[in-house]
Scaffold this active site. Structure first.
Site, PDB file in Angstrom:
ATOM      1  N   GLY A  11      42.122 -50.123-106.997  1.00 22.04           N
ATOM      2  CA  GLY A  11      43.479 -50.459-107.436  1.00 22.04           C
ATOM      3  C   GLY A  11      44.484 -50.601-106.305  1.00 22.04           C
ATOM      4  N   ASN A  12      44.416 -49.683-105.296  1.00 17.81           N
ATOM      5  CA  ASN A  12      45.454 -49.709-104.257  1.00 17.81           C
ATOM      6  C   ASN A  12      45.318 -50.902-103.302  1.00 17.81           C
ATOM      7  OD1 ASN A  12      43.186 -48.697-103.115  1.00 17.81           O
ATOM      8  ND2 ASN A  12      44.194 -47.009-102.010  1.00 17.81           N
ATOM      9  N   LYS A 128      38.928 -47.169-121.033  1.00 23.84           N
ATOM     10  CA  LYS A 128      39.436 -47.848-119.827  1.00 23.84           C
ATOM     11  C   LYS A 128      40.962 -47.927-119.864  1.00 23.84           C
ATOM     12  CE  LYS A 128      38.734 -50.121-116.080  1.00 23.84           C
ATOM     13  NZ  LYS A 128      38.185 -49.317-114.980  1.00 23.84           N
ATOM     14  N   LYS A 212      35.039 -52.536-113.011  1.00 20.21           N
ATOM     15  CA  LYS A 212      34.699 -53.447-111.885  1.00 20.21           C
ATOM     16  C   LYS A 212      33.612 -52.890-110.971  1.00 20.21           C
ATOM     17  CE  LYS A 212      37.413 -51.334-108.520  1.00 20.21           C
ATOM     18  NZ  LYS A 212      37.835 -50.211-109.324  1.00 20.21           N
ATOM     19  N   LYS A 274      32.135 -44.757-110.033  1.00 20.77           N
ATOM     20  CA  LYS A 274      31.785 -45.266-108.694  1.00 20.77           C
ATOM     21  C   LYS A 274      30.457 -44.660-108.236  1.00 20.77           C
ATOM     22  CE  LYS A 274      36.647 -45.578-107.621  1.00 20.77           C
ATOM     23  NZ  LYS A 274      36.793 -46.945-108.108  1.00 20.77           N
TER      24      LYS A 274
END
Ligand SMILES: Nc1ncnc2c1ncn2[C@@H]1O[C@H](COP(=O)(O)OP(=O)(O)O)[C@@H](O)[C@H]1O
Ligand SMILES: NC(=O)OP(=O)(O)O
Length: 319
Positions: A11-12, A128, A212, A274
């Site tokens: 995201g960042n 999500k 993702k 992740k």
């Protein structure tokens, strides 16, 4: 043989608070500058990225104005819009970075459809988070009014949550691989891909947002990448994260990491997907590895000098 790497951007890399187009493009300029390290070193890259904040905002924008003349688009179509928007910004940012470094190379974005199973249990349990944060009071009011589900997001506030089924296959993977093999920097499976189900006649969009990291893992397998790099807000994965006895993971084997998952070291809404994607990719062939690290350390990590590196055989080095 050139290295082939799929990079999943956290995201960042796109949004650091300010959701304006200018701020997101600025963040992507910084991201593109880091990615040039790979290109300079002749590594073929496919870039995957998230879309949680963006697709949620696009969905909210559908409700603005006259819905009869300007009908609201469904979530799968909003996902496609987010791929186009972020892909466009990414292309501009990469072009500029390449120019600054005097590199001539093309970049292209593929609108990517990702097949999911309509019986995936995720459709019964939305997890999500998308769009902006709300207070508990605002979220409960919105839930009562709209029927949408909101949940508390890791102590940061309340967010709308939607179904997040696992990717089964990636419809455009041959096209993506052709582009990468032709030396084109390729942006694909943006926002985890547009979720579709396979019917006898067609691919039909379905309302969901795919993770993702899982989509990048599936793509990395399908294009036969040697490395999956998952970039996020930390340089390494930790056990006992944020506790006085936290320990950094450097090189770790699939079996060791699986044990740590069982011990509950990774938060379900953030690090766990992740780690699971990392395990899946590293487990798929002995010569494959997954790296989890920050954008700043990405290239160093590819050289084995930073990040958490997961492989089938590994060698747990706890620093
Ligand atoms: N065990 C852990 N080790 C490292 N970071 C962790 C761990 N558990 C949770 N985190 C947090 O998870 C974050 C990554 O999740 P998130 O921000 O949701 O991902 P993304 O970068 O894809 O947007 C890290 O930046 C860190 O703050
Ligand atoms: N689609 C997706 O995984 O987005 P985020 O990474 O922004 O949550």
């Amino acid at each position: 043989m050139k290295r082939k790497v799929v990079i999943a951007l956290g995201g960042n890399a796109i949004q650091t608070g300010d959701a304006s187009a200018e701020a997101q493009q600025e963040a992507l300029n910084r991201t593109a500058e880091q990615l040039v390290g790979f290109i300079k070193n002749d590594v073929e890259i496919v870039i995957a990225h998230g879309n949680g904040p963006q697709v949620g905002n696009i969905l909210l924008q559908q409700k603005a104005g006259d819905c009869e003349k300007n009908p609201a688009m469904p979530l799968d179509t909003c996902g496609a819009m987010s791929q186009g928007m972020i892909g466009y910004w990414m292309e501009n940012a990469i072009d500029k970075a390449l120019k600054r470094h005097g590199i001539e190379k093309d970049v292209a974005t593929i609108v990517t459809r990702v097949v999911v199973d309509q019986n995936d249990p995720a459709f019964e349990n939305p997890t999500k988070p998308i769009g902006p944060f709300y207070s508990e009071e605002e979220a409960k009011k919105a839930m009562a009014e709209s029927g949408a589900v909101f949940k508390e997001d890791a102590g940061r506030g309340w967010r709308r949550v939607v179904a997040s089924p696992k990717p089964v296959s990636i419809h455009e993977h041959h096209v993506i691989n052709s582009l990468v093999e032709a030396g084109i920097i390729t942006v694909a499976v943006g926002g985890g891909g547009i979720p579709v189900i396979e019917t006898e006649e067609e691919l039909q969009g379905i309302e969901a947002v795919i993770d993702k990291d899982f989509a990048a893992q599936k793509l990395a397998e399908l294009v036969d990448a040697d490395t999956l790099i998952i970039l996020t807000g930390v340089d390494n994965v930790y056990i006992n994260y944020n506790q006085p006895n936290q320990r950094k993971l450097e090189e770790v084997s699939v079996a060791e990491l699986e044990e740590m998952v069982k011990e509950g070291h990774f938060a379900p809404g953030s690090m766990l997907p992740k780690v699971e994607a990392a395990i899946n990719f590293a487990n798929s062939k002995p010569e494959r590895q997954t790296i989890i690290t920050s954008l700043d350390k990405a290239f160093e990590a590819l050289e084995g000098k930073a990040g958490t590196i997961v492989s089938k055989k590994g060698s747990a080095v706890l620093a």
